[in-house]
Scaffold this active site. Sequence first.
Site, mmCIF file in Angstrom:
data_model
loop_
_atom_site.group_PDB
_atom_site.id
_atom_site.type_symbol
_atom_site.label_atom_id
_atom_site.label_comp_id
_atom_site.label_asym_id
_atom_site.label_seq_id
_atom_site.Cartn_x
_atom_site.Cartn_y
_atom_site.Cartn_z
ATOM 1 N N CYS A 29 -31.584 5.544 -10.910
ATOM 2 C CA CYS A 29 -30.726 6.685 -10.541
ATOM 3 C C CYS A 29 -30.766 6.935 -9.028
ATOM 4 O O CYS A 29 -31.787 7.365 -8.489
ATOM 5 C CB CYS A 29 -31.195 7.918 -11.309
ATOM 6 S SG CYS A 29 -30.416 9.463 -10.812
ATOM 7 N N CYS A 32 -31.429 10.527 -8.030
ATOM 8 C CA CYS A 32 -32.837 10.863 -8.282
ATOM 9 C C CYS A 32 -33.690 10.444 -7.088
ATOM 10 O O CYS A 32 -34.568 11.193 -6.652
ATOM 11 C CB CYS A 32 -33.341 10.163 -9.539
ATOM 12 S SG CYS A 32 -32.441 10.609 -11.043
#
Length: 104
Positions: A29, A32
């Site tokens: 991600c 993230c």
Amino acid sequence: MLQELEQDNLKEIIAENDKVIVQYGATWCGNCRIMKPKMKRLSGDYEGITFLYVDAEKLPESRKLAQVNNLPTFASFKGGELVNQTQTNKEDNLKALIDEIADN
């Protein structure tokens, strides 16, 4: 200080700490990875709050404690209960989530 969970024991950590902020993320991600250093920096600004990073794919039981549908998801817990959560890549939104449980 931001701690990265190695075991699927978030429930116990939430029970042992009055105030907890969790970033749910994953290695693939991009947002993230962008938010993790921001979370780490913010963790130094607050006393009395435990900051955790949970890999949502590796720790499914910890993921179940919040409705994690998108990543990154940030969740706040107080007194063992989920208070709020947000899916964001904006530091201001994360700070607002933290401020909800912080003693100001």
